[in-house]
Enzyme design. Structure first.
Site: not given
Length: 467
Positions: A78, A122, A292, A294, A351
């Site tokens: 990606r 992005h 995504n 985290y 991500e």
């Protein structure tokens, strides 16, 4: 010992990067400047004054980087396109040399058996468009659709999975509300306008793809699940505000055609009345959503701008170099929440990764990063748990392939599974790269065993809103 996890047939394993973070040469071969070129060259805006002028020099070393992906056994990659590399003024004139760069990259990926997942945006808006108001200008929907159409015509078919926007929340929270990211604005009034126009641009780019393309297109959002710090009603209300602001602000309009009601409370008189017809543009049928993930946030009420909420640090937790709690259960909870809220739309984890204190220099050709290995093990188990619970997760794109420019943090934080020596630009796979390579080649079987967070820690799983 954990049982051997079984991932679905066709589950796609890969890594992720972003153009400005790795490419370098931002003005080469006729490219125009982006807001990040401008922002990073403004004194005081990045750690150590770091810029993306060289970054990882991927613009010149792309063939070697693809060969490295092949060596590691990656099935997918990606990446994002630099808008101003292809359209130096943001619209109009096409810079063929810039477009050819991405065409060669796609061909090289395919020649090495690696599927490209292309992200249109992005965070690196052409500076020429920022001079015209950027995401505050309603014309941005047309600009973005024109840009997307250039790439669709050139690459669709070779590229079969497209993403419109990456993390619109970060674009507006960092770029228009708090000023920590490009373009560096600080305005409670601008943030909702930029968010809304980003979603209009997303819808316009999807419409343009349906007219030209023949494959799949989706949206990527960052989700940070919010858990209440206590049973107090004030904390529950703070969680609801924080959850709506970060996690629902973009998915609700894209998938449900409306904003969550809490945003009116968050922004107060800065929250506009939106034209009803805008939601017909924003809510376009999507083929998938990328998530995504985290970290999580344990949240309590507080007098802080603009949410009247704050995160509470957990005394018994491991934190990454960026101050994010390692909490793999949050990834499972996030994926389950998505399914309950938005239905059975296919999901990719686009991500997931962590910055840990890796060495600046490589000794004896090895980089030991045991914390990242366990981070990956525990979070991939968390993905598997969501799949077992019925979430249609189609793939996992690890962040990041290599150490890179971490935006305003410059080169001070390392997320890569491949170490980059910023003096020599030499690439060295870390232990985490070898571990992830084994996971990919075994289709997840290498996740069995180990002493990661999933085995070594017992936690109370708090409820997300709606659970």
């Amino acid at each position: 010992m954990n049982p051997t996890p079984k991932f679905p047939d066709g589950f796609l394993w890969g890594t992720a990067t972003a153009a400005h973070q790795i490419e370098g040469s931002p003005l080469a071969d006729g490219a125009g400047p982006s807001i990040w070129t401008r922002f990073a060259h403004t004194p005081g805006m990045t750690v150590n004054g770091d810029t993306g002028d060289i970054a990882c020099d991927h613009y010149r070393r792309w063939k070697d980087d693809v060969a490295l992906m092949r060596e590691l056994g990656m099935q997918a990659y990606r990446f994002s396109v630099s808008w101003s590399r292809v359209l130096p003024e943001g619209v109009g004139r096409i810079n063929q040399k810039g477009l050819d760069f991405y065409s060669r990259l796609v061909d090289e990926l395919l020649a090495n058996g690696i599927e490209p997942l292309l992200t249109l945006y992005h965070w690196d808006l052409p500076a020429a468009l920022d001079d015209r108001g950027g995401w505050l200008n309603r014309d941005c929907a047309d600009w973005f659709a024109e840009y997307g159409s250039v790439l669709y015509r050139a690459l669709d078919g070779r590229v079969k999975k497209w993403v419109t926007l990456n993390e619109p929340w970060v674009i507006t929270d960092g770029g228009y509300l708090h000023g920590a990211l490009a373009p560096g604005h600080r305005s409670k009034y601008e943030a909702p306008i930029a968010s809304h126009n980003l979603m209009r641009a997303h819808g316009a780019a999807v419409q343009a793809y349906r007219a030209i393309g023949a494959h799949q297109i989706g949206l990527v959002v960052n989700i940070e699940p919010k858990y209440p710090a206590s049973d107090l009603a004030d904390d529950a209300a703070a969680v609801a505000r924080a959850h709506a602001y970060m996690n629902e602000q973009y998915l609700h309009p894209a998938l449900l055609g409306r904003y969550p009601g809490e945003l009116q409370e968050v922004f107060g008189h800065a929250w506009p009345e939106w034209p009803v017809g805008d939601f017909d543009l924003i809510r376009q049928p999507l083929d998938f959503v990328g998530i995504n993930y985290y970290t999580r946030s344990v949240t309590r009420a507080a007098e802080t701008y603009p949410l009247n909420a704050e995160a509470v640090r957990q005394d018994d937790a491991l934190y990454t170099e960026t101050g994010w709690e390692v909490f793999p259960q949050g990834l499972t909870d996030t994926l389950l929440w998505f399914k309950r809220t938005y239905g059975d739309l296919p999901v990719y984890v686009t991500e997931n990764g962590a910055a840990f204190p890796d060495p600046e220099r490589v000794e004896n050709g090895v980089v030991h990063d045991p914390l990242r290995v366990e981070y990956l093990r525990s979070h991939l188990r968390a993905v598997h748990a969501a799949i077992e619970a019925g979430v249609d997760v189609r793939g996992y794109m690890l962040w990041s392939l290599m150490d890179n420019m971490e935006w305003s943090l410059g080169y001070s934080k390392r997320f890569g599974i491949v170490h980059v020596d910023y003096d020599t630009l030499e690439r060295t796979p870390k232990d985490s790269a070898r571990f992830y390579s084994r996971v990919v080649s075994s289709h997840g079987a290498a996740l069995a065993g180990g002493d990661g967070d999933a085995e070594g820690t017992t936690r109370t799983i708090l409820a997300l809103p709606g659970q």
